[in-house]
Design a protein around this motif. Structure first.
Motif, PDB file in Angstrom:
ATOM      1  N   UNK A 169       0.831  -1.204   0.000  1.00  0.00           N
ATOM      2  CA  UNK A 169       0.000   0.000   0.000  1.00  0.00           C
ATOM      3  C   UNK A 169       0.866   1.254   0.000  1.00  0.00           C
ATOM      4  N   UNK A 170       0.360   2.293  -0.647  1.00  0.00           N
ATOM      5  CA  UNK A 170       1.034   3.583  -0.656  1.00  0.00           C
ATOM      6  C   UNK A 170       0.744   4.299   0.656  1.00  0.00           C
ATOM      7  N   UNK A 171       1.537   5.292   0.965  1.00  0.00           N
ATOM      8  CA  UNK A 171       1.326   6.075   2.175  1.00  0.00           C
ATOM      9  C   UNK A 171      -0.051   6.752   2.107  1.00  0.00           C
ATOM     10  N   UNK A 172      -0.820   6.606   3.156  1.00  0.00           N
ATOM     11  CA  UNK A 172      -2.148   7.215   3.227  1.00  0.00           C
ATOM     12  C   UNK A 172      -3.239   6.425   2.516  1.00  0.00           C
ATOM     13  N   UNK A 173      -2.893   5.348   1.844  1.00  0.00           N
ATOM     14  CA  UNK A 173      -3.870   4.533   1.120  1.00  0.00           C
ATOM     15  C   UNK A 173      -4.601   3.619   2.103  1.00  0.00           C
ATOM     16  N   UNK A 174      -5.924   3.546   1.975  1.00  0.00           N
ATOM     17  CA  UNK A 174      -6.711   2.696   2.857  1.00  0.00           C
ATOM     18  C   UNK A 174      -7.458   1.636   2.052  1.00  0.00           C
ATOM     19  N   UNK A 175      -7.698   0.502   2.684  1.00  0.00           N
ATOM     20  CA  UNK A 175      -8.389  -0.615   2.045  1.00  0.00           C
ATOM     21  C   UNK A 175      -9.880  -0.509   2.336  1.00  0.00           C
ATOM     22  N   UNK A 176     -10.689  -0.619   1.272  1.00  0.00           N
ATOM     23  CA  UNK A 176     -12.138  -0.512   1.403  1.00  0.00           C
ATOM     24  C   UNK A 176     -12.839  -1.863   1.289  1.00  0.00           C
ATOM     25  N   UNK A 177     -12.373  -2.708   0.352  1.00  0.00           N
ATOM     26  CA  UNK A 177     -13.009  -4.016   0.141  1.00  0.00           C
ATOM     27  C   UNK A 177     -11.948  -5.029  -0.254  1.00  0.00           C
ATOM     28  N   UNK A 178     -12.214  -6.305   0.064  1.00  0.00           N
ATOM     29  CA  UNK A 178     -11.312  -7.403  -0.280  1.00  0.00           C
ATOM     30  C   UNK A 178     -12.102  -8.563  -0.863  1.00  0.00           C
ATOM     31  N   UNK A 179     -11.425  -9.353  -1.708  1.00  0.00           N
ATOM     32  CA  UNK A 179     -12.012 -10.588  -2.207  1.00  0.00           C
ATOM     33  C   UNK A 179     -10.894 -11.510  -2.676  1.00  0.00           C
ATOM     34  N   UNK A 180     -10.984 -12.798  -2.376  1.00  0.00           N
ATOM     35  CA  UNK A 180     -10.040 -13.731  -2.977  1.00  0.00           C
ATOM     36  C   UNK A 180     -10.325 -13.840  -4.473  1.00  0.00           C
ATOM     37  N   UNK A 181      -9.319 -14.213  -5.248  1.00  0.00           N
ATOM     38  CA  UNK A 181      -9.513 -14.378  -6.680  1.00  0.00           C
ATOM     39  C   UNK A 181      -8.323 -15.031  -7.337  1.00  0.00           C
ATOM     40  N   UNK A 182      -8.495 -15.402  -8.585  1.00  0.00           N
ATOM     41  CA  UNK A 182      -7.456 -16.039  -9.379  1.00  0.00           C
ATOM     42  C   UNK A 182      -7.125 -15.123 -10.548  1.00  0.00           C
ATOM     43  N   UNK A 183      -5.863 -14.715 -10.622  1.00  0.00           N
ATOM     44  CA  UNK A 183      -5.433 -13.827 -11.703  1.00  0.00           C
ATOM     45  C   UNK A 183      -4.151 -14.407 -12.281  1.00  0.00           C
ATOM     46  N   UNK A 184      -4.106 -14.515 -13.599  1.00  0.00           N
ATOM     47  CA  UNK A 184      -2.936 -15.153 -14.206  1.00  0.00           C
ATOM     48  C   UNK A 184      -2.894 -16.604 -13.774  1.00  0.00           C
ATOM     49  N   UNK A 185      -1.787 -16.983 -13.149  1.00  0.00           N
ATOM     50  CA  UNK A 185      -1.633 -18.378 -12.745  1.00  0.00           C
ATOM     51  C   UNK A 185      -1.687 -18.579 -11.243  1.00  0.00           C
ATOM     52  N   UNK A 186      -2.172 -17.557 -10.513  1.00  0.00           N
ATOM     53  CA  UNK A 186      -2.131 -17.738  -9.075  1.00  0.00           C
ATOM     54  C   UNK A 186      -3.351 -17.252  -8.331  1.00  0.00           C
ATOM     55  N   UNK A 187      -3.659 -17.948  -7.237  1.00  0.00           N
ATOM     56  CA  UNK A 187      -4.706 -17.493  -6.317  1.00  0.00           C
ATOM     57  C   UNK A 187      -4.126 -16.378  -5.475  1.00  0.00           C
ATOM     58  N   UNK A 188      -4.934 -15.362  -5.248  1.00  0.00           N
ATOM     59  CA  UNK A 188      -4.453 -14.244  -4.457  1.00  0.00           C
ATOM     60  C   UNK A 188      -5.606 -13.437  -3.905  1.00  0.00           C
ATOM     61  N   UNK A 189      -5.353 -12.149  -3.758  1.00  0.00           N
ATOM     62  CA  UNK A 189      -6.286 -11.253  -3.107  1.00  0.00           C
ATOM     63  C   UNK A 189      -6.509 -10.024  -3.979  1.00  0.00           C
ATOM     64  N   UNK A 190      -7.772  -9.648  -4.130  1.00  0.00           N
ATOM     65  CA  UNK A 190      -8.136  -8.410  -4.820  1.00  0.00           C
ATOM     66  C   UNK A 190      -8.493  -7.406  -3.729  1.00  0.00           C
ATOM     67  N   UNK A 191      -7.859  -6.241  -3.782  1.00  0.00           N
ATOM     68  CA  UNK A 191      -8.119  -5.201  -2.785  1.00  0.00           C
ATOM     69  C   UNK A 191      -8.550  -3.930  -3.496  1.00  0.00           C
ATOM     70  N   UNK A 192      -9.700  -3.417  -3.103  1.00  0.00           N
ATOM     71  CA  UNK A 192     -10.152  -2.114  -3.577  1.00  0.00           C
ATOM     72  C   UNK A 192      -9.746  -1.114  -2.505  1.00  0.00           C
ATOM     73  N   UNK A 193      -8.893  -0.167  -2.886  1.00  0.00           N
ATOM     74  CA  UNK A 193      -8.383   0.794  -1.916  1.00  0.00           C
ATOM     75  C   UNK A 193      -8.926   2.182  -2.223  1.00  0.00           C
ATOM     76  N   UNK A 194      -8.473   3.143  -1.470  1.00  0.00           N
ATOM     77  CA  UNK A 194      -8.889   4.524  -1.686  1.00  0.00           C
ATOM     78  C   UNK A 194      -8.298   5.092  -2.971  1.00  0.00           C
ATOM     79  N   UNK A 195      -7.282   4.418  -3.558  1.00  0.00           N
ATOM     80  CA  UNK A 195      -6.614   4.977  -4.722  1.00  0.00           C
ATOM     81  C   UNK A 195      -6.536   4.072  -5.938  1.00  0.00           C
TER      82      UNK A 195
END
Length: 181
Positions: free
Chosen positions: A34-60
Motif C-alpha cells: 500500500x502507498x502512504x495514506x492509502x486505505x483498504x475498502x473491500x477485499x475478495x479472494x480471486x485467481x489472476x494469471x496463474x495464481x490465487x491471491x487477493x483483490x483489494x479495492x483501496x482509496x486509490x
C-alpha cells in the motif's frame, strides 16, 4: 467473518469476507504494497494469471496481490486508468473483468457475493469520476466558499462505498454539494 489483526481498515474489510481460503498470507502482506495514506475498502479472494491471491479495492486503486513462498505478484489498476468493469457470476463464483489503458485483466474464481459487491463499488467509484490526485500531481486550489467540492464529493463517495450512508442519503447530499456551486 475473517478475523485478522493487521490494521483497522484491512481488518474491517476482511471481516466482511465469508472466507479467506487461499488469501490469508496476502491479507497479512497487504500493508507492504500500500502507498502512504492509502486505505483498504473491500477485499475478495480471486485467481489472476496463474495464481490465487487477493483483490483489494483501496482509496486509490484496485490491487491484485499474490504472495507465494518463492515469488510475489502485484498488479495494480489506478482508478484514473480504468475505463470499464464487467462482472459475470455463476452459482458460487464469478469473474471480474477490468479494462484499463487498453488492457483487459480477468480475475476469476471470486466468491459471488464478495466479487459482485466489489464490482458494484468499483463501478460506483468510476461513475463518480472523482479521483484522488496521484502523488506529485498538481493539487486543485480549493473553492473559497463551501470548501473543495471535488474533495467533498470524494468523501461522500467513500462513505457510500463503505456503507456508512444509504444510496438515498448519498443522492441527497451530493445534490446539496452540487447546488452549492
Amino acid at each position: 467473518m475473517v478475523d485478522v489483526n493487521v490494521r483497522p481498515d484491512i481488518d474491517a474489510a476482511a471481516a466482511k469476507l465469508k472466507s479467506a481460503v487461499g488469501s490469508k498470507r496476502e491479507i497479512q502482506k497487504l500493508p507492504e504494497v500500500l502507498w502512504e495514506g492509502e486505505t483498504v475498502e473491500m477485499l475478495s479472494p480471486g485467481l489472476y494469471g496463474k495464481g490465487n491471491g487477493l483483490v483489494a479495492m483501496t482509496s486509490q486503486r484496485l490491487i491484485f496481490l499474490k504472495h507465494g513462498v518463492m515469488s510475489q505478484q502485484v498488479e495494480d489498476f489506478p482508478y484514473s486508468r480504468i475505463s470499464s468493469v464487467q462482472w459475470s457470476g455463476g452459482m458460487l463464483m464469478g469473474t471480474l473483468i477490468v479494462f484499463s489503458s487498453g488492457n483487459k485483466a480477468e480475475i476469476k474464481q471470486m466468491p459471488k457475493d464478495a466479487g459482485k459487491a466489489l464490482a458494484d463499488a468499483l463501478r460506483a467509484r468510476l461513475a463518480g469520476a472523482v479521483q484522488a490526485p496521484a502523488a506529485g500531481a498538481p493539487q486543485a486550489v480549493p473553492a473559497p466558499a463551501g470548501g473543495d467540492v471535488a474533495s467533498r464529493l470524494a468523501t461522500l463517495d467513500q462513505l457510500r462505498t463503505a456503507g456508512a450512508i444509504t444510496d438515498e442519503e448519498y443522492r441527497d447530499r451530493r445534490e446539496k454539494i452540487l447546488d452549492s456551486l
